[in-house]
Design an enzyme around this catalytic site. Sequence first.
Site, PDB file in Angstrom:
ATOM      1  N   HIS A  37      67.471  48.815-114.871  1.00  0.00           N
ATOM      2  CA  HIS A  37      67.598  49.278-113.483  1.00  0.00           C
ATOM      3  C   HIS A  37      68.671  48.474-112.750  1.00  0.00           C
ATOM      4  CE1 HIS A  37      65.899  50.816-109.581  1.00  0.00           C
ATOM      5  NE2 HIS A  37      66.454  49.690-109.144  1.00  0.00           N
ATOM      6  N   GLU A  38      68.560  47.155-112.804  1.00  0.00           N
ATOM      7  CA  GLU A  38      69.530  46.333-112.087  1.00  0.00           C
ATOM      8  C   GLU A  38      70.919  46.457-112.701  1.00  0.00           C
ATOM      9  OE1 GLU A  38      68.807  45.250-109.287  1.00  0.00           O
ATOM     10  OE2 GLU A  38      66.651  45.552-109.429  1.00  0.00           O
ATOM     11  N   HIS A  52      77.450  50.554-110.983  1.00  0.00           N
ATOM     12  CA  HIS A  52      77.930  51.181-109.752  1.00  0.00           C
ATOM     13  C   HIS A  52      78.973  50.281-109.080  1.00  0.00           C
ATOM     14  CE1 HIS A  52      76.411  53.782-106.100  1.00  0.00           C
ATOM     15  NE2 HIS A  52      77.642  54.064-106.438  1.00  0.00           N
ATOM     16  N   HIS A  63      72.685  49.352-111.177  1.00  0.00           N
ATOM     17  CA  HIS A  63      73.354  48.959-109.936  1.00  0.00           C
ATOM     18  C   HIS A  63      74.677  48.251-110.239  1.00  0.00           C
ATOM     19  CE1 HIS A  63      70.374  50.047-106.990  1.00  0.00           C
ATOM     20  NE2 HIS A  63      69.444  49.240-107.459  1.00  0.00           N
TER      21      HIS A  63
END
Length: 673
Positions: free
Chosen positions: A464-465, A471, A468
């Site tokens: 999940h991190e 991105h 990010h």
Amino acid sequence: MTNPLLSDWDTPFGLPPFDRITDDDFAPAVDAALAQSRANIAAIADNPDAPDFANTIAALELADAGLNRVLGAFYSLAGADSTPARNALQRDFAPLLSAYSSEISENKALFARIEALWAARDTLDLTAEQQRVLMLTRRGFLRAGALLDGDAAARLRAVKSRLSVLGTQFTQNLLADERDWVMPLGADDLDGLPDFVLATARAAGAEKGLGGPVVTLSRALIVPFLQFSARRDLRQKAYLAWGARGANGGATDNRAIAAETLALRQERAALLGYASFADFKLETEMAGHPAAVRDLLMQVWHPAKAAAEADAAILEQMLHADGQTGPLEPWDWRYYAEKRRRALHDLDEAALKPYLQLDRMIDAAFACANRLFGLDFTPIDGPVYHADVRMWEVTRNGAHVAVFIGDYFARGSKRSGAWCSAMRSQKRLGGDTRPHVINVCNFAKPEAGQPALLSFDDARTLFHEFGHALHQMLSDVTYESISGTSVARDFVELPSQLYEHWLSLPAVLSEFATHADTGAAMPADLLQRMLGAANYDMGFQTVEYVASALVDLGFHDGPAPADPMQKQAEILADIGMPRAIGMRHATPHFAHVFAGDGYSSGYYSYMWSEVMDADAFAAFEEAGDPFDPATAARLEQTVLSSGGSVDAADLYTAFRGRMPGVDALLKGRGLAA
């Protein structure tokens, strides 16, 4: 001696020189950087030349470069490795930075230049990206109170300053409560605890300077303790301490801070002409208004609650079969749910964890990024703020893309949770600047010489991190204000939640889920049982999350409650919260909402993005290949590289051709057929 924060950083890739920075350097560096920023703003506002995009908007983009450099280093350090000195600096900086922000928004000459450009925007021959930055800049000034004068402007300035102080204090109180509570475990307290939990408890005891195993309020330790401890009395003690963070009375109690924060947010919204803080906050999000948020949450709440209540009845029967009396309690749920998971799916966490090594899961995240986006990761050395921190250079076809930093282990000086931030963001204005991106997690640190082992939930957090981080790393825009994750809050979780899907691919796990002792791949039957249990206990997980999101929305959609704890109780009663499930984040430790206003009236964002991520991964499935090059290229072009340069709904539609409904989310969570 020259302050290292203010000199050129002759470090690899221009990383902060943490090996030379001391806590005493930050205050003078912030003072000097603020002075330079103020001079830059004055030069823009007082420029005798007619306003144009370059001398006003682009100049504003560059005005805080020095300040951002200093603060990027400081806040990365303060959040992940706090000290009393750094805590004091945070408290000092909060009102200083708030005052500086208010000065900018109240600068009438500066705003007049922006308004002149806005009025003439159709004649300025701006690129689409420039038009977007102009709109966002003007909107930011309006929402900061640029049209206010006199007493109203002064009051808004005071409100924002006080909110910045309260948010800092909330965070530090929570960290203090998490750091200071410890429950030593004696020889008679270990019943049911597998070796990996005992190892984590011993490592936590060693960190605390104690002679044996302990339970702390680190999620990486307390959750497995609640899952496995056969001692109901100790589970109750640990659970109540976990739930009481920020509500223990005394100097670290957050309840009065929460009440004052909510009152000030409502006043802020009223000063700016909004009916509620939720109306103000959601105006710029994909949801747009509180009714849309509530509608989504309630569509999910009803099936989730029904699933949770059905599970609760079974778990209570198991409790009674163990000879316990009374109803199922919140400190019982994880223990009996783990027993039931073992029975239903033949899954033993102790047998599973050796296959989920931290280093191998990092390798898996990198390998997926390589197959999808052509990224390579090479370990590098450089100055770090803590010995646990690791760094990699990220390249594509030999060209530098970013520096990726990982800080994975829990420690008493680190705030709880997991997050991604950019010490330096990508931009092209003023020279091509590549990002420094950091993932911070709170995984259990192993005993010396032993590999770090994760739960499957931990591994999901890592992916999940890292979503990010992608991105940020793949951002390709000109202006820093729209770089990377500078997007609508209910869109920012799309890349992170989407990336979790690749962890669940059997092909990925077959390669990277290897045993810590033997190196053998996870057996196919164990892999299938683990994936088959992916939606196990989803009623519980969804209820604890949605309840928190509904409380957050209820706090901000209407008059501020005088007593947030009473309001919380009323909201939970109205929705029929199951008694054996607690909110994921109760008010006194709801850092997403009260440590700042990033997720205030916005905790729903994870679920809003999940509506999209389920649909987005389906694009790869429809292509017949989870690593389909064309779909990956379209994802990078439309979502990951675009930052906030385009409206979020338009970005998603460009990728998928349409906006999705909630059905894919419910199906993905196993809450609908």
